[in-house]
Design a protein around this motif. Structure first.
Motif, PDB file in Angstrom:
ATOM      1  N   UNK A   1       0.819  -1.216   0.000  1.00 39.07           N
ATOM      2  CA  UNK A   1       0.000   0.000   0.000  1.00 39.07           C
ATOM      3  C   UNK A   1       0.850   1.262   0.000  1.00 39.07           C
ATOM      4  N   UNK A   2       2.070   1.168   0.535  1.00 38.97           N
ATOM      5  CA  UNK A   2       2.972   2.324   0.551  1.00 38.97           C
ATOM      6  C   UNK A   2       3.827   2.400  -0.705  1.00 38.97           C
ATOM      7  N   UNK A   3       3.748   1.380  -1.550  1.00 36.76           N
ATOM      8  CA  UNK A   3       4.555   1.327  -2.762  1.00 36.76           C
ATOM      9  C   UNK A   3       5.813   0.508  -2.558  1.00 36.76           C
ATOM     10  N   UNK A   4       5.912  -0.625  -3.215  1.00 35.28           N
ATOM     11  CA  UNK A   4       7.094  -1.477  -3.121  1.00 35.28           C
ATOM     12  C   UNK A   4       8.284  -0.737  -3.725  1.00 35.28           C
ATOM     13  N   UNK A   5       9.278  -0.420  -2.898  1.00 34.30           N
ATOM     14  CA  UNK A   5      10.392   0.405  -3.348  1.00 34.30           C
ATOM     15  C   UNK A   5      11.210  -0.245  -4.458  1.00 34.30           C
ATOM     16  N   UNK A   6      11.257  -1.573  -4.472  1.00 32.63           N
ATOM     17  CA  UNK A   6      12.010  -2.245  -5.535  1.00 32.63           C
ATOM     18  C   UNK A   6      11.360  -1.996  -6.887  1.00 32.63           C
ATOM     19  N   UNK A   7      10.039  -2.098  -6.945  1.00 34.35           N
ATOM     20  CA  UNK A   7       9.331  -1.856  -8.198  1.00 34.35           C
ATOM     21  C   UNK A   7       9.394  -0.386  -8.597  1.00 34.35           C
TER      22      UNK A   7
END
Length: 219
Positions: free
Chosen positions: A187-193
């Motif tokens: 929900x916070x945004x996958x930093x890897x993607x």
């Protein structure tokens, strides 16, 4: 012409999905309340389950009020997407206007960063991934690709032509898909993607537009 005008264009306030255009402040507020209700439902249940009755109940309005503006649920979703796109352009214009754009990829990074930020802060923003992209009448490429190509031309001397618009369209689609996936995973945004969205887009544009970039004054 400043970047803010290049990104917003002359038609950024136009709404095409609303049955009755609001002409008074009260009507505009009522329409915004309906779209706010739709956005909340989309975030909670997904756009597939949204109905006009749900929108009416969430907004505290009658079903007749909903139908005054929207003929069906599809029109509600299109209007919500139009509002999200408009707010994206407004936020991107502000970001570009205040940023120090040292190279073309700073523009692309801004475009991706603003998209990711709106996934976090703009209710119902996920609907932009669920509907067809707004395409230019000129060549069918995404409208945002045309607008960013104009920034490339003005700020970095990269010729704005069909090839540049096409490559930008492809690159932004790739970036948008990875950003959407990042927020599906977390929900916070996958930093890897999110990091990959930047890398993939920059690598692609570096490869596909290298000749034009090398010939630009900023190269």
């Amino acid at each position: 012409m400043p970047n803010i005008d290049l990104i917003l264009g002359s038609d950024h306030g136009r709404t095409r999905s609303v049955r009755t255009e609001p002409t008074q402040r009260r009507s505009t507020q009522r329409l915004d309340a309906l779209l706010d209700a739709a956005a909340a439902i989309v975030d909670e249940l997904g756009f597939e389950r949204l109905t006009t009755q749900m929108v009416a109940e969430r907004a505290g309005a009658s079903i007749g009020t909903v139908y005054r503006y929207f003929p069906d649920r599809v029109a509600v979703l299109y209007a919500l997407r139009e509002r999200s796109v408009r707010r994206y352009r407004e936020r991107l214009a502000e970001a570009l206007d205040s940023a120090e754009l040292a190279a073309w990829w700073d523009v692309v990074d801004c475009a991706l960063d603003v998209c990711a930020d709106l996934y976090r802060t703009e209710p119902g923003f996920t609907v932009i991934h669920a509907a067809p992209r707004e395409a230019s009448e000129l060549d069918g490429e995404p409208e945002i690709a045309h607008r960013i190509a104009k920034v490339f031309a003005q700020d970095f001397g990269i010729v704005e032509d069909a090839e540049v618009r096409h490559r930008l369209g492809v690159a932004l689609e790739l970036g948008a898909a990875l950003i959407h996936r990042a927020f599906e995973r977390d929900a916070a945004g996958d930093e890897r993607y999110l990091a990959e969205s930047r890398r993939v887009v920059r690598d692609y544009l570096d490869q596909e537009l290298s000749a034009r970039i090398a010939a630009s004054p900023a190269a």
